[in-house]
Design a protein around this motif. Structure first.
Motif, PDB file in Angstrom:
ATOM      1  N   ILE A 375       0.853  -1.188   0.000  1.00 21.40           N
ATOM      2  CA  ILE A 375       0.000   0.000   0.000  1.00 21.40           C
ATOM      3  C   ILE A 375       0.888   1.237   0.000  1.00 21.40           C
ATOM      4  CG2 ILE A 375      -1.781   1.272   1.268  1.00 21.40           C
ATOM      5  CD1 ILE A 375      -2.509  -1.492   2.574  1.00 21.40           C
ATOM      6  N   THR A 376       0.759   2.055  -1.024  1.00 19.48           N
ATOM      7  CA  THR A 376       1.569   3.271  -1.135  1.00 19.48           C
ATOM      8  C   THR A 376       0.990   4.366  -0.252  1.00 19.48           C
ATOM      9  OG1 THR A 376       2.161   2.726  -3.408  1.00 19.48           O
ATOM     10  CG2 THR A 376       2.473   5.016  -2.707  1.00 19.48           C
ATOM     11  N   LEU A 377       1.855   4.986   0.521  1.00 20.17           N
ATOM     12  CA  LEU A 377       1.459   6.077   1.411  1.00 20.17           C
ATOM     13  C   LEU A 377       1.779   7.392   0.708  1.00 20.17           C
ATOM     14  CD1 LEU A 377       2.896   4.461   4.656  1.00 20.17           C
ATOM     15  CD2 LEU A 377       0.487   4.518   3.928  1.00 20.17           C
ATOM     16  N   THR A 378       0.750   8.071   0.250  1.00 17.30           N
ATOM     17  CA  THR A 378       0.921   9.246  -0.601  1.00 17.30           C
ATOM     18  C   THR A 378       1.024  10.547   0.187  1.00 17.30           C
ATOM     19  OG1 THR A 378      -1.478   9.337  -0.842  1.00 17.30           O
ATOM     20  CG2 THR A 378      -0.237   8.191  -2.565  1.00 17.30           C
ATOM     21  N   THR A 379       0.626  10.513   1.447  1.00 21.05           N
ATOM     22  CA  THR A 379       0.642  11.722   2.272  1.00 21.05           C
ATOM     23  C   THR A 379       1.402  11.457   3.554  1.00 21.05           C
ATOM     24  OG1 THR A 379      -1.527  12.326   1.391  1.00 21.05           O
ATOM     25  CG2 THR A 379      -0.795  13.494   3.359  1.00 21.05           C
ATOM     26  N   ALA A 380       2.272  12.374   3.937  1.00 22.34           N
ATOM     27  CA  ALA A 380       3.040  12.250   5.180  1.00 22.34           C
ATOM     28  C   ALA A 380       3.134  13.641   5.811  1.00 22.34           C
ATOM     29  CB  ALA A 380       4.427  11.685   4.912  1.00 22.34           C
ATOM     30  N   ARG A 527      10.296  13.043  13.781  1.00 28.04           N
ATOM     31  CA  ARG A 527       9.193  13.920  14.142  1.00 28.04           C
ATOM     32  C   ARG A 527       7.902  13.105  14.085  1.00 28.04           C
ATOM     33  NH1 ARG A 527       8.982  18.482  16.461  1.00 28.04           N
ATOM     34  NH2 ARG A 527       7.207  19.080  15.169  1.00 28.04           N
ATOM     35  N   PRO A 528       6.939  13.342  14.993  1.00 27.21           N
ATOM     36  CA  PRO A 528       5.680  12.590  14.955  1.00 27.21           C
ATOM     37  C   PRO A 528       4.940  12.868  13.651  1.00 27.21           C
ATOM     38  CG  PRO A 528       5.497  14.479  16.440  1.00 27.21           C
ATOM     39  CD  PRO A 528       6.942  14.382  16.039  1.00 27.21           C
ATOM     40  N   THR A 529       4.507  11.803  12.982  1.00 24.96           N
ATOM     41  CA  THR A 529       4.026  11.929  11.601  1.00 24.96           C
ATOM     42  C   THR A 529       2.742  11.148  11.382  1.00 24.96           C
ATOM     43  OG1 THR A 529       6.273  12.231  10.769  1.00 24.96           O
ATOM     44  CG2 THR A 529       4.628  11.494   9.179  1.00 24.96           C
ATOM     45  N   GLU A 592       2.440   7.633  13.364  1.00 22.68           N
ATOM     46  CA  GLU A 592       3.742   7.082  13.759  1.00 22.68           C
ATOM     47  C   GLU A 592       4.432   8.097  14.666  1.00 22.68           C
ATOM     48  OE1 GLU A 592       7.203   5.564  14.575  1.00 22.68           O
ATOM     49  OE2 GLU A 592       5.713   4.312  13.566  1.00 22.68           O
ATOM     50  N   GLN A 593       4.613   7.728  15.929  1.00 19.41           N
ATOM     51  CA  GLN A 593       5.153   8.663  16.913  1.00 19.41           C
ATOM     52  C   GLN A 593       6.660   8.877  16.767  1.00 19.41           C
ATOM     53  OE1 GLN A 593       2.509   6.121  19.665  1.00 19.41           O
ATOM     54  NE2 GLN A 593       3.478   7.570  21.020  1.00 19.41           N
ATOM     55  N   ILE A 598      11.395   8.057   6.993  1.00 20.86           N
ATOM     56  CA  ILE A 598      10.173   8.344   6.253  1.00 20.86           C
ATOM     57  C   ILE A 598       9.699   7.057   5.575  1.00 20.86           C
ATOM     58  CG2 ILE A 598       9.123   9.680   4.388  1.00 20.86           C
ATOM     59  CD1 ILE A 598       9.841  11.353   6.804  1.00 20.86           C
ATOM     60  N   GLN A 599       8.436   6.695   5.799  1.00 22.77           N
ATOM     61  CA  GLN A 599       7.877   5.462   5.252  1.00 22.77           C
ATOM     62  C   GLN A 599       7.175   5.733   3.929  1.00 22.77           C
ATOM     63  OE1 GLN A 599       8.395   2.526   6.538  1.00 22.77           O
ATOM     64  NE2 GLN A 599       9.002   2.916   8.660  1.00 22.77           N
ATOM     65  N   LYS A 600       7.312   4.807   2.999  1.00 21.00           N
ATOM     66  CA  LYS A 600       6.696   4.951   1.685  1.00 21.00           C
ATOM     67  C   LYS A 600       5.538   3.977   1.457  1.00 21.00           C
ATOM     68  CE  LYS A 600       9.690   8.061   0.255  1.00 21.00           C
ATOM     69  NZ  LYS A 600       9.282   9.459  -0.010  1.00 21.00           N
ATOM     70  N   VAL A 601       5.641   2.780   2.066  1.00 21.02           N
ATOM     71  CA  VAL A 601       4.622   1.750   1.865  1.00 21.02           C
ATOM     72  C   VAL A 601       4.362   1.020   3.175  1.00 21.02           C
ATOM     73  CG1 VAL A 601       5.243   1.377  -0.560  1.00 21.02           C
ATOM     74  CG2 VAL A 601       6.276  -0.054   1.224  1.00 21.02           C
TER      75      VAL A 601
END
Length: 619
Positions: A375-380, A527-529, A592-593, A598-601
């Motif tokens: 699953i692609t994470l398009t927003t962070a 950083r909390p994201t 994600e605390q 940075i996570q992408k998927v």
């Protein structure tokens, strides 16, 4: 006309016959459980409606029936139903207790009701609503007017839901528990006189009787704790007692010299905490003890026969001196005969072999299991962007969650310094987990479980100190249940100086999934994201989110909080029920605390990982 009349007469006869067949009696008499006047041995399993998605209730109850059981026991979770003071929900989704009980009856199972008011159960605050702590003069689990008024209101609301489901009314409820494991609390709170403890437990028990429950009552305690927990007029049952001789001796002592004999909590597995090994029990051990009970006419209730999941913020915590808090995991698998996802385990199959009869139904098929392409994470988005749209509460000193009228989630504490300060930052009253930032840069993680309450800090001129605090679940067992405030519950100290004046508190309860559509990608490492993505499905099924590459946080699927994750394990996956997925577009939001990278998927797998322990670095 004659044919119509005969048809109506025949229909009436069938209805009358069915009604007569359904009407049953249940009693405790002459040392026995009596069903329709005949001795009856209870073969029960504990399974909690709130830990299973409602669409799966029937399947899980069918699994119990196919294992050879004749009853299901369930706690009732007060805080699950009183969603805010005086506001009750017994109808929405998983909260529809009456429906759960009706389905149990349809599947041929009797019901044992365990209403508390205290339930333990590795559940947030042992079932108590968090806001009780804000009631003046309230002492939880004590003989005081404010508390007893609250329990009476709860019992009354509950009774209105289940009164017609007692066996005396044609329903499946055969027994109701008075209080829960009160003998343990008496042993822990020796600062309170036994007579005062007894006044409390008697008062609560009387409330259950006064509102109208008319089926037999029982209590449930360790066999060495009956002195504090047994109640006149209720059958004492012994939790976890494997010694048949001892069981009968202690029950006889507190029940006029006779049975029946029951182990109301027979443990085929055990509870699980974050950062601790996953406990297991072999099928052979469980079968051996079950056979002892069968051979000696001892009734029993497997706790748990199916544990399920602590979805959302429902998991509680234990307390011990070594850790201060032992937060319970999202998975409540319990190494139970029926797994978290509802699968038959080797333990299940072994028990079925000794419990089944020629009338036991076949084991129902598993719910389909699928994997989802990455699953692609398009927003962070940096959590600070959401914080910027929240109006803070400003006080001279940090406030607790309860003082902020917040039950769950997170609070961001912020303090601007006009003068530099350095030295040891002390948060002795941290409840329970915090990440500390100075001018946006991560300084330390503080953690109640590891008793890490301080760190060295350097705050320069005109800088901001931020402390993002998580409530990891209120204590559900032990004497500390009356000390359950969350957030920062003591002064913040730096270099021996108490820091006061203009503390800003931003409330982040995460009761619903944040909508990130209008936000830009601003996430940075450490950083909390908040992450968001979507995925499309042509078919649905259960799956497991693989959280091994993640740090600490929560996950929403289609707006539903499916629970907490934490890299320390031993749980490294999150169970995602297929009934909460849909064909077409689905959405995922992850808070994600720690966010070390940075996570992408995010990935899914076909089987859970519940035994992979990875302690925090430096612990």
């Amino acid at each position: 006309m004659k044919k119509v009349y005969l048809a109506l007469l025949f229909t009436f006869f069938l209805l009358f016959t069915a009604s007569a067949q359904q009407k049953q009696t249940f009693a405790i008499k002459d040392g026995n459980f009596l069903l329709d006047g005949k001795p009856f041995q209870i073969h029960s399993g504990e399974m909690h409606y709130s830990r299973i998605p409602q669409p799966y209730w029937r399947h899980r109850l069918q699994m119990m029936k196919a294992m050879g059981l004749n009853a299901v026991a369930t706690y009732v979770f007060w805080n699950y139903h009183e969603v805010s003071p005086g506001v009750w929900d017994f109808k929405t989704g998983n909260k529809n207790l009456a429906e759960y009980i009706k389905i149990a009856q349809e599947e041929g199972l009797f019901v044992i009701l365990r209403p508390g008011p205290y339930v333990c159960a590795e559940w947030e605050f042992g079932g108590y609503p968090w806001f009780l702590q804000n009631v003046p003069n309230m002492v939880i689990r004590g003989n005081n007017a404010a508390y007893l008024a609250a329990t009476k209101a709860y019992f009354s609301e509950l009774y209105n839901q289940v009164k017609d489901l007692q066996i005396t009314k044609g329903g499946p409820i055969i027994m109701v528990q008075g209080e829960n494991e009160f003998g343990s609390y008496v042993a822990q709170r020796k600062d309170i006189a036994l007579a005062d403890h007894k006044k409390y437990s008697a008062a609560v028990f009387q409330q259950l009787k006064d509102i109208g429950f008319e089926v037999p009552f029982f209590t449930s305690d360790g066999s060495w704790l009956f002195e504090g927990g047994a109640l006149p007029g209720a059958l004492p049952t012994a939790n976890g007692e494997s010694d048949i001789k001892k069981l009968k001796e202690v029950v006889n002592k507190f029940n006029n010299g006779e049975g029946p004999y029951m182990v109301a909590e027979f443990y085929p597995g055990w509870l699980d905490h974050w950062a601790e090994p996953f406990p297991t029990q072999t099928p052979e051990e469980t079968v051996r003890q079950t056979q002892k009970y069968l051979d000696n006419q001892v009734s029993f209730n497997y706790y748990m026969v199916h544990g399920g999941t602590n979805f959302g913020f429902t998991s509680g915590a234990n307390y011990d001196k070594e850790h201060d808090i032992q937060p319970d995991m999202t998975s409540y698998d319990y190494d139970a005969p029926i797994s978290e996802a509802g699968w038959a385990t080797p333990k299940y199959n072994a028990l079925r072999e000794i419990l089944k009869t020629d009338k036991t139904p076949n084991v129902p098929a598993r719910t389909p299991v699928i994997t989802i392409p990455n699953i692609t994470l398009t927003t962070a988005v940096d959590l600070a962007d959401l914080k910027s749209k929240i109006t803070p509460v400003i006080e001279d000193n940090p406030l607790t969650f309860e003082q902020l009228n917040q039950g769950d989630g997170y609070v961001w504490y912020s303090k601007k310094f006009t003068q530099p300060i350095s030295g040891k930052l002390e948060l002795k009253g941290l409840r329970d987990y915090a990440i500390v930032y100075v001018n946006g840069k991560k300084v330390a993680e503080l953690n109640r479980y590891y008793k890490k309450y301080d760190c060295e800090i350097e705050v320069p001129f005109n800088a901001t100190l931020d402390i993002v605090v998580e409530n990891m679940g209120r204590i559900n067992y032990g004497s500390q249940i009356n000390d359950n405030n969350k957030g920062i519950v003591s002064p913040v100290i730096i270099n021996g100086e108490t820091i006061t004046g203009d503390w800003k508190m931003y409330q982040l309860p995460m009761a619903v999934a944040p909508d990130l559509m209008s936000y830009k990608n601003t996430a940075k490492p450490n950083r909390p994201t908040l992450y968001q993505g979507s995925f499309n499905l042509t078919k649905t099924g259960d799956t497991f989110l693989d959280m091994r590459d993640w740090g600490k946080g929560i996950v929403f699927i289609n707006g539903i909080n499916i629970g907490r994750y934490w890299s320390v394990g031993p749980q490294q996956t999150l169970y995602l029920p297929g009934c909460w997925l849909k064909k077409g577009k689905n959405t995922i939001v992850i808070f994600e605390q720690k966010n070390e990278t940075i996570q992408k998927v995010i990935k899914t797998i076909l089987t859970p990982i519940l035994e992979d322990l990875k302690p925090e670095k430096g612990q």
